[in-house]
Write an enzyme that holds these catalytic residues in place. Structure first.
Site: not given
Length: 562
Positions: A248-249, A334, A371, A405
């Site tokens: 993850n990331e 995001y 995401e 998400w």
């Protein structure tokens, strides 16, 4: 474009109230942490599980039967998802997907066994076809970790992954299985380094130190070669697994490589090449992806958000996606966390989303919007216009799948229709199917599923070598198709390339790579076994020599090791 227009209208109203700086707004400090993990969800003391009896529970609630789980078939899921050009295919047909992140589905301490089934049923009922799940928990990060220490595996905790796969299969959902984490949650990369090499060392060693890479490979092998304790099906033969995701990331942030005199992105790209090749050596059925956010090292320097494109986080999206054993790309977004004001989101349309889509197309690989989210307060009055913008932008750019998400279900651990699962994270990224953001997400589910219906012709294989391949489903030759004037039909795309004169190049295909051999380095009389015994395999002068003994046959690193 209705969603984009609505989004821009909201941005205009916000701009009239405040002036937005045109300078790069990324918060260059230790305060930048991911504000999306549901650290507060679940209460281990109040959750009941069937210890040691998961098989019986699932047999009762999910009706697991003989013959439902065989290689390539897992209850409602049949056939492995494949990558073909810039699209996914399933059983020879184009396949598009949408869903949500539900990283906790494989974590025993967060919800009961029965709740896993409730969750999968609700997501499937709403139209989700893919969930992203964390397939790890390490050391003392949680009450019941899957890997308490290197080489020590907690069978009871890992059985929750067995259950998640079965519950997903029964409901026609496929899972992206994430194998590690950059962020300080569930035992991350820094924890690997601290435990394996001692405290005080930089987490970049997770990617470059051979001992730590070996520990990570041990975990990959443990899970990927596992046999499901409920169904007896090998994970590597279970089509419910959509893909294996490296982490993850993954990042090496805050210009660390550049400050060390290194080229940003090289360390992670080499790690991606090694680990993706290792996964493919264990499992040839499933796709592999990186799990990175889409950051670049040599992209546009247009302000005000150039940090996304200039290597600040030590990730080179293009290099990672070009690795032969990586099957598709991932993008996360995001803007509220990244310091991008509402007025800057339109900048992302071409400089981020469109740019990454162009790279994926140039490499002939699919791309997913893995995401995206927005906190409930303090950014926009509603998630809906932002999500509409995200979905319409991704769809227009050719993204094959979208995962929000996060939209959640209502827990039944506390009784009938309890609280929204994960809503007590204290951060506001989680919402329900009846909450703000759900209209746009449900519309995206419906749109993606509608693309999988109908008599859509199969996706032709990518024309890496120009061949005369007749279109499937009929017995006519390419000469006949050309004679009847069919070369220009849409369903002929990718077929009969030679006869129809559509070859991009008449050059012969490139020669195959040389076979992997044990060739000792010239100028000395020592054997390859001796070179390995003396620890010489990683010396620069050993490059290309003793490949079998040194175990470098499968790995073609994009950059030389530092």
């Amino acid at each position: 474009m209705q969603g984009i227009n609505a989004f821009l209208a909201v941005v205009f109203l916000l701009q009239t109230a405040s002036t937005v700086s045109s300078q790069s707004t990324f918060p260059d400090s230790d305060l930048y942490i991911p504000l999306k993990f549901d650290l507060g969800i679940g209460n281990a003391a109040q959750i009941t599980t069937v210890e040691g009896n998961t098989t019986d529970l699932v047999a009762q609630t999910l009706a697991v039967g003989e013959g439902q789980f065989t290689p390539g078939i897992s209850a409602a899921n049949e056939g492995f998802v494949q990558a073909s050009g810039s699209r996914f295919t399933l059983n020879g047909n184009p396949w598009y997907c949408a869903g949500t992140n539900a990283y906790y589905a494989g974590l025993k301490y967060i919800m009961s066994d029965n709740e896993v089934s409730v969750m999968m049923k609700e997501h499937a009922r709403r139209g989700a076809t893919v969930l992203r799940v964390f397939a790890f928990s390490n050391f003392d990060s949680v009450p019941d970790p899957m890997m308490p220490d290197f080489g020590v595996y907690n069978e009871e905790a890992i059985r929750r992954l067995d259950l998640a796969l079965v519950a997903a299969a029964e409901n026609g959902i496929r899972l992206i299985m994430v194998m590690g984490n950059y962020w300080p949650f569930l035992g991350n990369m820094q924890d690997y380094v601290d435990r394996g090499l001692g405290p005080g060392k930089h987490y970049s060693l997770f990617y470059s130190d051979p001992t730590i890479r070996g520990y990570y490979k041990d975990w990959l092998r443990t899970i990927i070669t596992r046999t499901n304790s409920i169904t007896g099906q090998k994970y590597s033969e279970d089509p419910t697994v959509f893909s294996w995701e490296l982490a993850n990331e993954p990042r090496i942030g805050k210009n660390w490589e550049r400050n060390q005199g290194l080229q940003p992105g090289r360390i992670i790209c080499n790690w991606v090449a090694e680990m993706s090749a290792y996964i493919k050596s264990l499992d040839s059925n499933h796709l592999v992806c990186v799990g990175d956010e889409g950051m670049r090292t040599n992209g546009s320097t247009a302000e005000p958000h150039s940090w996304i494109n200039t290597g600040y986080d030590g990730v080179d999206f293009q290099c990672n996606l070009a690795v032969p054993d990586v099957d598709f790309g991932t993008v996360h977004a995001y803007p509220d966390q990244w310091g991008i004001p509402p007025s800057g989101v339109e900048w992302m349309k071409d400089n981020f989303f469109g740019d990454r889509a162009r790279i994926a197309r140039s490499l002939n690989k699919p791309l997913i919007f893995e995401e995206y989210g927005m906190r409930a307060e303090g950014y926009l009055p509603s998630r809906e216009p932002l999500f509409d913008f995200f979905h319409e932008t991704a769809n227009a750019a050719g993204y094959a799948c979208t995962l929000v998400w996060a939209v959640s279900h209502y827990s039944t651990d506390a009784g009938s229709r309890g609280t929204l699962f994960g809503s007590n994270d204290g951060q506001g990224y989680v919402f329900g199917y009846d909450g703000d953001g759900s209209r746009s997400v449900l519309a995206q589910y419906q749109y993606q599923n509608s693309r999988n219906v109908g008599d859509t012709p199969p996706v032709p294989p990518p024309p890496t070598v120009c061949k005369d391949v007749p279109p499937p489903g009929n017995s006519y030759t390419c000469a006949q198709q050309e004679q009847w004037g069919k070369c220009g039909e849409s369903w002929m795309a990718g077929y009969c390339l030679v006869t129809c004169g559509k070859c991009l190049s008449t050059a012969p295909p490139p020669p195959p790579p040389p076979a992997c051999k044990d060739v000792p380095p010239p100028g000395n009389s020592y054997t390859c076994a001796q070179q390995k015994e003396w620890g010489k395999c990683r010396e620069s002068w050993m490059a290309g020599y003793c490949q079998v003994t040194c175990g470098t046959c499968k790995i073609s690193l994009p950059y030389p090791l530092p």
